[in-house]
Write a protein that holds these residues in place. Structure first.
Motif, PDB file in Angstrom:
ATOM      1  N   LEU A   1       0.834  -1.211   0.000  1.00 13.47           N
ATOM      2  CA  LEU A   1       0.000   0.000   0.000  1.00 13.47           C
ATOM      3  C   LEU A   1       0.865   1.255   0.000  1.00 13.47           C
ATOM      4  CD1 LEU A   1      -2.846  -0.952   2.509  1.00 13.47           C
ATOM      5  CD2 LEU A   1      -3.066  -0.578   0.048  1.00 13.47           C
ATOM      6  N   ALA A   2       1.922   1.247   0.809  1.00 15.11           N
ATOM      7  CA  ALA A   2       2.802   2.408   0.873  1.00 15.11           C
ATOM      8  C   ALA A   2       3.493   2.650  -0.477  1.00 15.11           C
ATOM      9  CB  ALA A   2       3.845   2.222   1.976  1.00 15.11           C
ATOM     10  N   LEU A   3       3.946   1.589  -1.122  1.00 15.35           N
ATOM     11  CA  LEU A   3       4.627   1.749  -2.407  1.00 15.35           C
ATOM     12  C   LEU A   3       3.670   2.221  -3.497  1.00 15.35           C
ATOM     13  CD1 LEU A   3       7.032  -1.332  -2.450  1.00 15.35           C
ATOM     14  CD2 LEU A   3       7.524   1.033  -1.843  1.00 15.35           C
ATOM     15  N   MET A   4       2.416   1.751  -3.455  1.00 21.82           N
ATOM     16  CA  MET A   4       1.457   2.239  -4.441  1.00 21.82           C
ATOM     17  C   MET A   4       1.138   3.713  -4.222  1.00 21.82           C
ATOM     18  SD  MET A   4      -1.153  -0.874  -5.364  1.00 21.82           S
ATOM     19  CE  MET A   4      -1.471  -1.463  -3.702  1.00 21.82           C
ATOM     20  N   GLU A   5       1.115   4.139  -2.959  1.00 16.62           N
ATOM     21  CA  GLU A   5       0.937   5.570  -2.682  1.00 16.62           C
ATOM     22  C   GLU A   5       2.141   6.363  -3.187  1.00 16.62           C
ATOM     23  OE1 GLU A   5      -1.543   7.348  -1.483  1.00 16.62           O
ATOM     24  OE2 GLU A   5      -2.840   5.578  -1.372  1.00 16.62           O
ATOM     25  N   ALA A   6       3.337   5.800  -3.027  1.00 11.56           N
ATOM     26  CA  ALA A   6       4.536   6.487  -3.544  1.00 11.56           C
ATOM     27  C   ALA A   6       4.505   6.581  -5.063  1.00 11.56           C
ATOM     28  CB  ALA A   6       5.794   5.749  -3.080  1.00 11.56           C
ATOM     29  N   LEU A   7       4.032   5.521  -5.733  1.00 12.72           N
ATOM     30  CA  LEU A   7       3.921   5.564  -7.191  1.00 12.72           C
ATOM     31  C   LEU A   7       2.882   6.589  -7.645  1.00 12.72           C
ATOM     32  CD1 LEU A   7       4.078   1.828  -8.325  1.00 12.72           C
ATOM     33  CD2 LEU A   7       5.639   3.655  -8.977  1.00 12.72           C
ATOM     34  N   ASN A   8       1.808   6.736  -6.868  1.00 19.12           N
ATOM     35  CA  ASN A   8       0.749   7.665  -7.239  1.00 19.12           C
ATOM     36  C   ASN A   8       1.167   9.117  -7.050  1.00 19.12           C
ATOM     37  OD1 ASN A   8      -2.102   8.350  -7.878  1.00 19.12           O
ATOM     38  ND2 ASN A   8      -2.118   9.054  -5.760  1.00 19.12           N
ATOM     39  N   ASP A   9       2.161   9.360  -6.211  1.00 20.12           N
ATOM     40  CA  ASP A   9       2.517  10.735  -5.867  1.00 20.12           C
ATOM     41  C   ASP A   9       3.122  11.461  -7.064  1.00 20.12           C
ATOM     42  OD1 ASP A   9       3.275  12.841  -3.665  1.00 20.12           O
ATOM     43  OD2 ASP A   9       5.062  12.536  -4.880  1.00 20.12           O
TER      44      ASP A   9
END
Length: 572
Positions: free
Chosen positions: A230-238
């Motif tokens: 979840l954290a990495l997908m949020e980082a990708l979305n940023d």
């Protein structure tokens, strides 16, 4: 007398049977609700629309774009994106798992306060934290200005602090904001799966790092993998934090290619690469949870051991530092900068318009997401629990949108809505560009991105409603609509309320999709902050940033009031 009894039984109306039993399994099967499958299909299909549009546009685009992208754009963007993901992954796993272990298994000063405070960084979107830290550590910012004043220096570059506008700075800022995803997941795992195992291991003499490495970490690995994904997908979305801090990620490249170079085909091709990276993150999360299963028990706080004075102080400092870096320092700076701005110039005149735009877009998206999630969750419930069918497949499809970065969903919708506009223009029933660059495009992107929140919440709520409730109501003649209105909705109201709140708040904070799809002269709190940061007028954007922090605190308060206590019971 017997004949009279027989006549009375014949004349009495038979109870309505709206469910049958399967001939193969003998399991009770509810009758199909008319139109439910169609409604669930219509709710889930838009999630696949951006991906199909991206694939079609990328294949139909000029073949000359790929050599240019492969030579000048993708190598740097891919290397910086992978480096960012690797760094953020290490930070969130180490900080999140370590703090969860300390607060779950040991007693030290301020443990209860810190166990709640460690969740606070979730209130800060990554781009807000980057915006704050960029000004805090700027040569003209408060930290370096105060240090130069104390040391009697005048040269702005006299104090060689590490440059925040770098890959390392971006990793640290985003890691300090995103670690609570791992912290919450690991903490829940320690309380629901690890109590008895930890007690048995301690009885065998295991303690300290040996206990953590051999017992605690293996049991929490599936939860840590899910939180890290979840954290990495949020980082990708940023897009905001990476651009503010000078990191050219694939998401930033999608935005620059479309907005600056007006190349929709190039943006689509970069978005496909980004989508492949998302699929890789999901695959890694599945691998991290593979062949790992532990029996869940009733949530129970482990027996916490009291730490010696020195070790307790070190644990307190270790749990305090992430809270300071991830929330206290940036939030305090935003509060100070906003107070200075308001005291000198008053509130920004456009602030009510920013809030109204953000709230109206988020409210429309929330309503549509709830309406779409209900047939998805209900369709999955009507499937056989032993043999999940099309309803469960449609539910999974609808929840895939959360894995799509906002920029990817936005570019896909630009292409798809362009096709629809052309079709409507040919039919002569709609003006060209009726959907592209409209409020409808922004709302559609929000719904696709955040449909997983209400769909997952309602699916979990339905799992707590026994199927015998449906069968009893249907056997007494309740129609499908009456069953939904009189039985299901009252039981689903708490889950609906929480899902509506979380969807609304996530939509309020969404930046990439809003930047790419917003109509002209439309500003939300997120885009207003982005514009002020791009112009370098940090104090002007402090009020908008502070408003976003206040919005982000709402689910944290909700979690602290109810959800956290359910997952993490009080210490004995």
């Amino acid at each position: 007398m017997p004949s009279r009894c027989r006549r009375s039984r014949r004349s009495a109306p038979a109870p309505a049977r709206s469910w049958t039993r399967s001939a193969s399994t003998g399991e009770a099967q509810p009758v199909r609700m008319k139109g439910l499958r169609l409604a669930a299909t219509l709710a889930a299909a838009p999630v696949a629309l951006p991906v199909l549009a991206l694939a079609t546009a990328a294949m139909a685009g000029s073949g000359a774009l790929w050599p240019h992208l492969l030579r000048f754009v993708l190598p740097q963007a891919a290397v910086e994106t992978l480096s960012l993901l690797a760094g953020v992954g290490v930070v969130v796993v180490v900080v999140g798992t370590g703090t969860a272990w300390l607060t779950s298994c040991f007693r030290f000063p301020a443990r209860r306060l810190l166990s709640v405070g460690l969740v606070l960084p979730l209130a800060l979107p990554g781009y807000v934290a980057a915006y704050a830290w960029l000004d805090v550590l700027h040569p003209a910012g408060p930290v370096q200005t105060r240090l130069r004043h104390l040391l009697g220096l005048t040269d702005p570059r006299a104090i060689p602090l590490p440059e925040i506008r770098s890959l390392a700075g971006c990793v640290l800022v985003m890691g300090m904001v995103l670690y609570p995803y791992v912290y919450l997941a690991a903490r829940a795992a320690f309380h629901t799966q690890g109590t008895e195992a930890l007690r048995a291991a301690r009885s065998c003499g295991a303690a300290g790092m040996l206990l953590f490495r051999r017992v605690g970490l293996p049991m929490a690995r599936p939860a840590v993998a899910a939180g890290a994904a979840l954290a990495l997908m949020e980082a990708l979305n940023d897009i905001g934090a990476a651009e503010f801090l000078g990191v050219r990620t694939l998401t930033v490249s999608v935005y620059v290619t479309w907005i600056t170079r007006s190349s929709l085909e190039g943006a689509a091709q970069i978005a496909l690469v980004l989508l492949a990276l998302v699929a890789g993150v999901v695959a890694m999360e599945r691998w991290g949870r593979a062949r790992e299963s532990h029996a869940a028990t009733r949530p129970e706080a482990p027996e916490r051991q009291a730490l010696p004075w020195a070790a307790g102080l070190a644990a307190t400092l270790a749990c305090t530092l992430p809270v300071l870096l991830g929330f206290v320092v940036p939030a305090a700076y935003l509060l100070w900068a906003a107070w200075r701005r308001v005291a000198e110039f008053g509130l920004p005149p456009d602030l009510p318009r920013w809030i109204a735009s953000s709230a109206s877009l988020a409210a429309m998206a929330t309503l549509l997401a709830l309406l779409a999630a209900l047939p998805l969750a209900l369709g999955a419930r009507r499937d056989s629990p032993r043999r999940p069918g099309p309803g469960a497949a449609l539910l999974r499809l609808g929840m895939l949108g959360y894995a799509l970065p906002g920029g990817v969903a936005a570019v896909g919708l630009i292409i798809a809505f362009g096709w629809i506009d052309d079709l409507l223009g040919l039919l002569g029933r709609w003006a060209p560009a009726a959907l592209s660059g409209s409020v409808a495009a922004v709302v559609a992107a929000y719904v696709i991105r955040f449909l997983a929140i209400p769909a997952g919440g309602l699916d979990a709520a339905y799992a707590r409603i026994r199927r015998e409730v449906d069968w009893s109501a249907e056997s007494m003649g309740a129609t499908a609509g009456r069953l939904l209105w009189r039985v299901h909705l009252p039981l689903l109201l708490p889950a609906l309320s929480v899902a509506a709140l979380l969807t609304f708040l996530d939509a309020m904070k969404e930046l990439p999709a809003t930047l790419l799809l917003r109509p002209l002269n439309t500003e939300t709190l997120a885009t207003a902050l982005y514009a002020e940061a791009a112009r370098g007028t940090y104090e002007e954007g402090a009020v908008a940033a502070l408003a976003l922090v206040v919005v982000g605190l709402a689910p944290i308060v909700l979690l602290g009031a109810g959800g956290l206590r359910k997952v993490v019971p009080p210490a004995r």
